[in-house]
Design a protein around this motif. Structure first.
Motif, short mmCIF file in Angstrom:
data_model
loop_
_atom_site.label_atom_id
_atom_site.label_comp_id
_atom_site.label_asym_id
_atom_site.label_seq_id
_atom_site.Cartn_x
_atom_site.Cartn_y
_atom_site.Cartn_z
N GLY A 16 14.24 27.32 -2.80
CA GLY A 16 14.81 26.00 -2.61
C GLY A 16 15.74 25.55 -3.72
N GLU A 17 15.95 26.38 -4.72
CA GLU A 17 16.82 26.01 -5.84
C GLU A 17 18.27 25.92 -5.39
N ASP A 18 19.00 25.00 -5.99
CA ASP A 18 20.44 24.85 -5.71
C ASP A 18 21.21 25.16 -6.98
N GLU A 19 21.85 26.32 -7.03
CA GLU A 19 22.57 26.71 -8.24
C GLU A 19 24.01 26.21 -8.26
N PHE A 20 24.37 25.39 -7.26
CA PHE A 20 25.75 24.90 -7.20
C PHE A 20 25.87 23.40 -7.46
N SER A 21 24.75 22.69 -7.49
CA SER A 21 24.80 21.23 -7.60
C SER A 21 25.43 20.74 -8.89
N LYS A 22 25.33 21.56 -9.95
CA LYS A 22 25.87 21.13 -11.25
C LYS A 22 27.16 21.87 -11.61
N ARG A 23 27.75 22.55 -10.61
CA ARG A 23 28.95 23.34 -10.88
C ARG A 23 30.15 22.77 -10.13
N ASP A 24 31.34 22.96 -10.71
CA ASP A 24 32.56 22.58 -10.01
C ASP A 24 33.00 23.72 -9.10
N MET A 75 26.88 34.63 -13.69
CA MET A 75 25.54 35.11 -13.41
C MET A 75 24.88 34.29 -12.30
N ALA A 76 24.10 34.98 -11.47
CA ALA A 76 23.21 34.28 -10.54
C ALA A 76 22.11 33.62 -11.37
N THR A 77 21.72 32.40 -10.98
CA THR A 77 20.72 31.67 -11.78
C THR A 77 19.47 31.30 -10.99
N THR A 78 19.41 31.69 -9.72
CA THR A 78 18.24 31.35 -8.91
C THR A 78 17.63 32.62 -8.33
N GLY A 79 16.40 32.48 -7.84
CA GLY A 79 15.72 33.59 -7.20
C GLY A 79 15.40 34.71 -8.16
N ALA A 80 15.12 35.88 -7.59
CA ALA A 80 14.77 37.05 -8.39
C ALA A 80 15.92 37.48 -9.29
N ALA A 81 17.15 37.34 -8.80
CA ALA A 81 18.32 37.71 -9.61
C ALA A 81 18.44 36.80 -10.83
N GLY A 82 18.17 35.51 -10.64
CA GLY A 82 18.23 34.58 -11.76
C GLY A 82 17.15 34.86 -12.80
#
Length: 238
Positions: free
Chosen positions: A13-21, A141-148
């Motif tokens: 459920g993580e959102d790795e785009f909410s704080k990115r432009d 870099m990916a920041t969520t899930g197993a990759a994060g």
């Protein structure tokens, strides 16, 4: 098993785009300029290197002198260092430390202007003048899930690698003069770095405690090397 499933569900459920432009960079409006960030780190790291670490080192040094038999051993070692002109060994280590400190200030200042958040250490771009590649977001870099989790765990390992060479040299020098104290500092650094890496893997925002413990060990070790340098060139120091 249940805890792992809960954690996996949470990560999904993580959102790795909410704080990115649109380019993938941090869009927070409260970024410092490079000059402001350099000034911040210059003050912080300068205070650590020239005030906090040496003061802690002298406190530990004077405390060790109250341990039965230690004052005589330490004095004999300092006399040996002075007699054989070995102060330059310690001075050289201090110079390497100061160089590394400046490079940290320099890179952290540039990071602020680039708006690049951790754990990323580089910004990659598709080098093409043609659309759609010319306007493509940066590769980060990916920041969520197993990759994060993997990326943060890997960054925790590399953060140790960056600090290890100077710490090992300093720890060996401290061991030559202060003996068992080096073992204590080594264990503290090991615990701090391990906790830092484990916490970083779980959540970037929780890595502070482990990092602080590691810094205590590393900065105190650096301060003791500075103390040895001063004692080597100024024998009159108490």
């Amino acid at each position: 098993g249940a805890q792992f499933l809960i954690k996996q569900s949470s990560m999904a459920g993580e959102d790795e785009f909410s704080k990115r432009d649109a380019m993938g960079l941090d869009k927070s409006p409260q970024h410092k300029t490079e000059a402001e960030c350099r000034a911040f780190y210059m003050k912080m790291i300068g205070t650590l290197a020239f005030v906090v670490a040496p003061v802690l080192a002298f406190i530990v040094y004077f405390a060790l002198r109250f341990v039965p038999g230690q004052a005589e051993k330490i004095d004999a070692k300092f006399a040996f260092i002075a007699q054989h002109d070995l102060g330059w060994v310690f001075a050289s280590a201090v110079l390497v430390l100061l160089t590394r400190a400046y490079l940290t200030i320099n890179s952290n200042g540039a990071r602020a202007a680039a708006r690049l958040d951790r754990p990323d250490q580089h910004i990659y771009k598709i080098m093409s003048p043609e659309r759609p590649f010319a306007d493509a977001p940066y590769v980060l870099m990916a920041t969520t899930g197993a990759a994060g989790r993997f990326n943060r765990a890997q960054r925790g390992a590399y953060n140790f690698d960056e600090a290890a060479p100077t710490f090992i040299v300093n720890l060996l020098l401290v061991a030559c003069v202060f003996g068992p104290l080096a073992g204590v500092l080594g264990v503290l650094q090991m615990y701090g770095r391990t906790k830092f890496a484990n916490d970083y893997k779980e959540d970037q925002s929780t890595r502070g405690t482990g990092f602080m413990l590691a810094m205590i060990a590393e900065q105190l070790t650096a301060g003791l090397v500075t103390l040895c340098t001063l004692k080597a060139f100024i024998p009159a120091l108490p």
